[in-house]
Write an enzyme that holds these catalytic residues in place. Structure first.
Site, PDB file in Angstrom:
ATOM      1  N   ARG A 170      10.297   1.364  -2.009  1.00 59.98           N
ATOM      2  CA  ARG A 170      11.214   2.741  -2.351  1.00 59.98           C
ATOM      3  C   ARG A 170      12.558   2.870  -1.286  1.00 59.98           C
ATOM      4  O   ARG A 170      12.562   2.967  -0.210  1.00 59.98           O
ATOM      5  CB  ARG A 170      10.513   4.049  -2.712  1.00 59.98           C
ATOM      6  N   HIS A 186       6.769   2.932   2.642  1.00 55.10           N
ATOM      7  CA  HIS A 186       7.549   2.596   1.165  1.00 55.10           C
ATOM      8  C   HIS A 186       8.730   2.610   1.935  1.00 55.10           C
ATOM      9  O   HIS A 186       9.391   1.827   1.114  1.00 55.10           O
ATOM     10  CB  HIS A 186       7.432   3.476   0.069  1.00 55.10           C
ATOM     11  N   HIS A 223      -5.055  10.240  -2.732  1.00 54.42           N
ATOM     12  CA  HIS A 223      -5.591   9.347  -1.964  1.00 54.42           C
ATOM     13  C   HIS A 223      -6.625   9.096  -3.568  1.00 54.42           C
ATOM     14  O   HIS A 223      -7.461   7.888  -2.503  1.00 54.42           O
ATOM     15  CB  HIS A 223      -5.643   8.689  -1.292  1.00 54.42           C
ATOM     16  N   HIS A 226      -5.837   5.983  -5.684  1.00 53.19           N
ATOM     17  CA  HIS A 226      -5.189   4.591  -5.281  1.00 53.19           C
ATOM     18  C   HIS A 226      -5.238   4.086  -4.208  1.00 53.19           C
ATOM     19  O   HIS A 226      -6.569   4.624  -3.291  1.00 53.19           O
ATOM     20  CB  HIS A 226      -3.877   4.188  -5.035  1.00 53.19           C
ATOM     21  N   HIS A 228      -3.823   3.101  -0.081  1.00 52.94           N
ATOM     22  CA  HIS A 228      -2.421   2.716   0.350  1.00 52.94           C
ATOM     23  C   HIS A 228      -2.728   1.720   1.455  1.00 52.94           C
ATOM     24  O   HIS A 228      -3.392   2.490   2.664  1.00 52.94           O
ATOM     25  CB  HIS A 228      -2.438   4.599   0.767  1.00 52.94           C
TER      26      HIS A 228
END
Length: 244
Positions: A170, A186, A223, A226, A228
């Site tokens: 990102r 990220h 979280h 998902h 991570h």
């Protein structure tokens, strides 16, 4: 007569040179279009760029809680990672990277050096340039490549089940838009979020063996939807619902 002989000889030499140059250009172009290949067998004590390239591809096999350095030095940790890679694919597990090991690596990678089940595109849904993050574009892309090879190892360990990535690299603007942490990995191309199946708990539990020292999952705030996985200088695992 002598002059005619010299001209003929020169013509032969020029023709042969053209063939050699053409062959060299063709070979060079083929190498540039493909990925890295190794020209020697590697074992403990070796060093160089070829060792570093090997380390990138076996980065997912350091053992529980460990991270393999990509420093171009073939030490005991690299040997152990080679052994685990060889065991994972049913090869002779001698810790020496030779034709059999390189052939398997070749079968697992695409022409851009990414593992066959992951792409640069899915590790960067933010932009096409890899720019705007906490590091330069080339560094972010290289970090993502190492991350993908760890994901390939994880995928294989989970029974070759497909893994679904939802977020990778990102830029600062992309990170802000999704509410990411200000120091998120990220931003460096060093983290990926996984959704879908297998279960998040299975993912984070298995990830401990494959070079991820940042693991967050169910039980860690934000979280529950998902898993991570990332890289950082010190270990930080938190997924209390999964016993981590």
């Amino acid at each position: 007569m002598l002059r005619r002989y010299v001209r003929a000889l020169l013509a032969i030499v020029m023709f042969a040179s053209a063939i050699l140059v053409g062959t060299a250009v063709t070979a060079g172009s083929a190498h540039a279009a493909g990925c890295y290949s190794w020209g020697r067998t590697l074992s403990q004590g070796a060093s160089g760029e070829d060792v570093r390239q090997l380390q990138i591809r076996i980065a997912g096999y350091p053992g529980y809680g460990a991270v393999l350095a990509t420093d171009g030095q073939f030490g005991p940790a690299t040997r152990s990672a080679v052994v685990r890679f060889q065991q994972a694919y049913g090869l002779t597990a001698d810790g020496i990277a030779g034709p059999q090991t390189f052939a398997k690596i070749g079968a697992l990678q695409d022409a851009d050096c990414t593992p066959i089940h992951f792409t640069f595109g899915e590790l960067n849904r933010c932009n096409t340039t890899w720019a705007g993050g906490a590091v330069g574009a080339a560094t972010a892309r290289d970090n993502a490549l190492r991350l993908m090879w760890k994901l390939e190892a994880l995928r294989h360990a989970l029974g070759d089940q497909p893994l679904t990535t939802s977020s990778g690299f990102r830029s600062y603007s992309c990170n802000s838009a999704v509410g990411g942490a200000a120091s998120s990995n990220h931003l460096y191309g060093r983290a990926v979020d996984l959704t879908g199946s297998p279960s998040f708990c299975r993912i984070v539990q298995e990830a401990r063996y494959h070079g991820f020292n940042e693991i967050l999952g169910p039980g860690y705030p934000g979280h529950s939807t998902h898993a991570h996985l990332g890289d950082q200088s010190s270990r930080y695992w938190s997924a209390s619902s999964c016993g981590i």
